[in-house]
Design an enzyme around this catalytic site. Structure first.
Site, mmCIF file in Angstrom:
data_model
loop_
_atom_site.group_PDB
_atom_site.id
_atom_site.type_symbol
_atom_site.label_atom_id
_atom_site.label_comp_id
_atom_site.label_asym_id
_atom_site.label_seq_id
_atom_site.Cartn_x
_atom_site.Cartn_y
_atom_site.Cartn_z
ATOM 1 N N ARG A 22 -3.470 14.011 2.844
ATOM 2 C CA ARG A 22 -4.113 13.664 4.112
ATOM 3 C C ARG A 22 -3.295 12.662 4.916
ATOM 4 O O ARG A 22 -3.162 12.770 6.123
ATOM 5 C CB ARG A 22 -5.496 13.087 3.842
ATOM 6 C CG ARG A 22 -6.488 14.093 3.299
ATOM 7 C CD ARG A 22 -7.775 13.376 2.984
ATOM 8 N NE ARG A 22 -8.849 14.262 2.620
ATOM 9 C CZ ARG A 22 -9.098 14.656 1.378
ATOM 10 N NH1 ARG A 22 -8.321 14.272 0.388
ATOM 11 N NH2 ARG A 22 -10.105 15.469 1.115
ATOM 12 N N ILE A 23 -2.756 11.639 4.244
ATOM 13 C CA ILE A 23 -2.005 10.613 4.979
ATOM 14 C C ILE A 23 -0.666 11.183 5.448
ATOM 15 O O ILE A 23 -0.280 11.002 6.612
ATOM 16 C CB ILE A 23 -1.798 9.349 4.112
ATOM 17 C CG1 ILE A 23 -3.152 8.749 3.726
ATOM 18 C CG2 ILE A 23 -0.951 8.322 4.859
ATOM 19 C CD1 ILE A 23 -3.088 7.608 2.725
ATOM 20 N N ASP A 53 6.723 18.058 -1.875
ATOM 21 C CA ASP A 53 5.383 17.962 -2.466
ATOM 22 C C ASP A 53 5.318 18.945 -3.626
ATOM 23 O O ASP A 53 6.019 19.955 -3.612
ATOM 24 C CB ASP A 53 4.322 18.330 -1.398
ATOM 25 C CG ASP A 53 2.931 17.826 -1.796
ATOM 26 O OD1 ASP A 53 2.667 17.673 -3.003
ATOM 27 O OD2 ASP A 53 2.103 17.597 -0.909
ATOM 28 N N ARG A 91 1.739 3.128 -3.039
ATOM 29 C CA ARG A 91 1.466 2.175 -4.115
ATOM 30 C C ARG A 91 2.784 1.523 -4.518
ATOM 31 O O ARG A 91 3.836 2.175 -4.510
ATOM 32 C CB ARG A 91 0.858 2.884 -5.331
ATOM 33 C CG ARG A 91 -0.629 3.197 -5.165
ATOM 34 C CD ARG A 91 -1.488 1.935 -5.070
ATOM 35 N NE ARG A 91 -2.904 2.213 -4.912
ATOM 36 C CZ ARG A 91 -3.556 2.261 -3.750
ATOM 37 N NH1 ARG A 91 -2.933 2.059 -2.612
ATOM 38 N NH2 ARG A 91 -4.862 2.494 -3.728
ATOM 39 N N GLU A 106 0.724 -7.151 -6.922
ATOM 40 C CA GLU A 106 0.022 -7.735 -5.778
ATOM 41 C C GLU A 106 -1.031 -8.717 -6.273
ATOM 42 O O GLU A 106 -1.671 -8.466 -7.298
ATOM 43 C CB GLU A 106 -0.668 -6.636 -4.966
ATOM 44 C CG GLU A 106 0.326 -5.730 -4.269
ATOM 45 C CD GLU A 106 -0.332 -4.605 -3.483
ATOM 46 O OE1 GLU A 106 -1.570 -4.633 -3.279
ATOM 47 O OE2 GLU A 106 0.392 -3.687 -3.057
ATOM 48 N N HIS A 110 -0.558 -5.155 2.189
ATOM 49 C CA HIS A 110 -1.419 -4.040 1.752
ATOM 50 C C HIS A 110 -2.618 -3.904 2.705
ATOM 51 O O HIS A 110 -3.773 -3.992 2.287
ATOM 52 C CB HIS A 110 -1.886 -4.201 0.298
ATOM 53 C CG HIS A 110 -2.397 -2.905 -0.283
ATOM 54 N ND1 HIS A 110 -2.349 -2.603 -1.612
ATOM 55 C CD2 HIS A 110 -2.985 -1.818 0.305
ATOM 56 C CE1 HIS A 110 -2.872 -1.407 -1.841
ATOM 57 N NE2 HIS A 110 -3.272 -0.907 -0.671
ATOM 58 N N GLY A 165 -2.656 -1.284 5.084
ATOM 59 C CA GLY A 165 -2.607 0.042 5.700
ATOM 60 C C GLY A 165 -3.984 0.562 6.088
ATOM 61 O O GLY A 165 -4.170 1.147 7.164
HETATM 62 C C1 MLT Z 1 -6.575 3.060 -0.538
HETATM 63 O O1 MLT Z 1 -6.411 3.299 -1.733
HETATM 64 O O2 MLT Z 1 -7.227 3.806 0.199
HETATM 65 C C2 MLT Z 1 -6.073 1.764 0.044
HETATM 66 O O3 MLT Z 1 -5.203 1.132 -0.811
HETATM 67 C C3 MLT Z 1 -7.270 1.023 0.403
HETATM 68 C C4 MLT Z 1 -7.331 -0.441 0.616
HETATM 69 O O4 MLT Z 1 -6.410 -1.156 0.909
HETATM 70 O O5 MLT Z 1 -8.441 -0.884 0.487
#
Ligand code: MLT
Length: 325
Positions: free
Chosen positions: A151-152, A171, A232, A261, A284, A286
């Site tokens: 999706r992203i 992919d 990640r 993190e 983090h 996003g």
């Molecule tokens: C995710 O897994 O959708 C993101 O890492 C979400 C977030 O930062 O909460």
């Protein structure tokens, strides 16, 4: 039914749950031993988390716990195997923050090409240097290599296409419809590494993708190329990346995620990569737009209500009934 939310969570989501008759406790500061104690005391049926790690101890502390929801897409912060052993279902909210992550990816791409962070830094120090910063290569016609067309990855492709970029992807699954719709070509990982001007990662974390970009991969890339990681931290070998940027093997990188993190939302951060020139970083974030967090909260409410009303688990990631029986 008791719901414990051990993280920040949209007020409208909490309200919707209370109106639907749930007993809701929300404490964004809970984590570690405190969370184990809270679970023992509150005895929640449902636990909701975002950044907070869910360990085996926490899952064992929940005598009534039936459902853990990750208010996001990835679920690598939850001990899913321990949940499965305890017959606790783990559900996530896939796709609800894809646009937000794609927007940050585009922002980082432009920031790298135009060196916006360094430029701002110089201006703040009172330095004007048009000569140094007049060297951007531009995005139009450049090749974007997307690793993982979920999706992203798809949302990134939509936006990059509007910038006139050439799109290639790698992919495990072929996506012929997206290829047609967006003019994407599926290539081998080797070809993607060699041709990409920008390489962007959109794969899940975990052992299958651990260090999928390391020294060998970086060696194949162009010296003018950039790596962007909003997936990640463990997907990229940070030490290899830092060396590659320092040695001019690639031009730079932008990271929203890191191998280690902090668990807290405010903390010291000493990862050595943060100080490498031409490596930009964000915290983090996003998924952290209002739209994305509202959509995630709505999905969490939907999962909990569906569970209460029908006994069904939406977006369950440990559905193996044989194991869960
Ligand atoms: C995710 O897994 O959708 C993101 O890492 C979400 C977030 O930062 O909460």
């Amino acid at each position: 039914m008791n719901v414990l939310i051990a993280d920040k969570f949209e007020a409208h989501g909490q309200e919707a749950l209370r109106q639907a008759g749930f007993d809701v406790t929300c404490d964004p500061h809970l984590g570690g031993y405190d969370l184990v104690d809270a679970i023992k005391g509150i005895e929640p049926d449902v636990l909701v988390v975002r950044s907070t790690r869910v360990t085996s101890d926490m899952l064992h502390a929940g005598a009534k716990l039936k459902l853990v929801i990750r208010a996001g897409s990835g679920f690598d912060t939850i001990d899913v195997a321990a949940a499965t052993d305890r017959c606790i279902r783990v559900c996530n909210c896939p796709g609800k923050n894809s646009v937000a992550v794609a927007e940050l990816t585009m922002g980082l791409m432009i920031a790298l090409d135009r060196r916006i962070v360094d430029e701002t830094d110089d201006l703040r120090r009172g330095v004007w240097n048009k000569k140094e910063y007049s060297k951007a290569r531009g995005l139009m016609g450049r090749t974007l290599g997307i690793v993982g067309l979920g999706r992203i990855g798809f949302e990134v492709a939509v936006r990059a296409r509007a910038f006139g970029m050439r799109l290639i992807y790698s992919d495990v699954i072929e996506h012929p419809e997206m290829e047609r719709e967006l003019g994407l070509s599926r290539v081998t990982m080797e070809r993607l590494l060699e041709e990409a001007d920008f390489l962007t990662l959109h794969v899940p974390g975990g052992s299958d993708t651990h260090h999928m970009i390391g020294r060998r991969e970086l060696e194949r890339m162009k010296p003018t190329a950039f790596v962007i990681n909003c997936s990640r931290g463990g997907v990229v070998d940070e030490a290899a990346l830092a060396d590659a940027v320092r040695n001019g093997m690639i031009a730079g990188a932008a990271l929203d995620v890191f191998e280690i993190e902090p668990a807290a939302t405010e903390a010291a951060f000493s990862d050595p990569i943060r100080a490498v020139p031409h490596v930009y970083g964000t915290h983090h974030v996003g998924a952290s737009t209002d739209q994305a967090q509202e959509a995630v909260a709505d999905e969490v409410v939907k999962i909990i209500r569906t569970f209460k009303e029908t006994g069904k688990f939406l977006n369950c990631v440990n559905t193996d009934d044989a194991v869960m029986a």
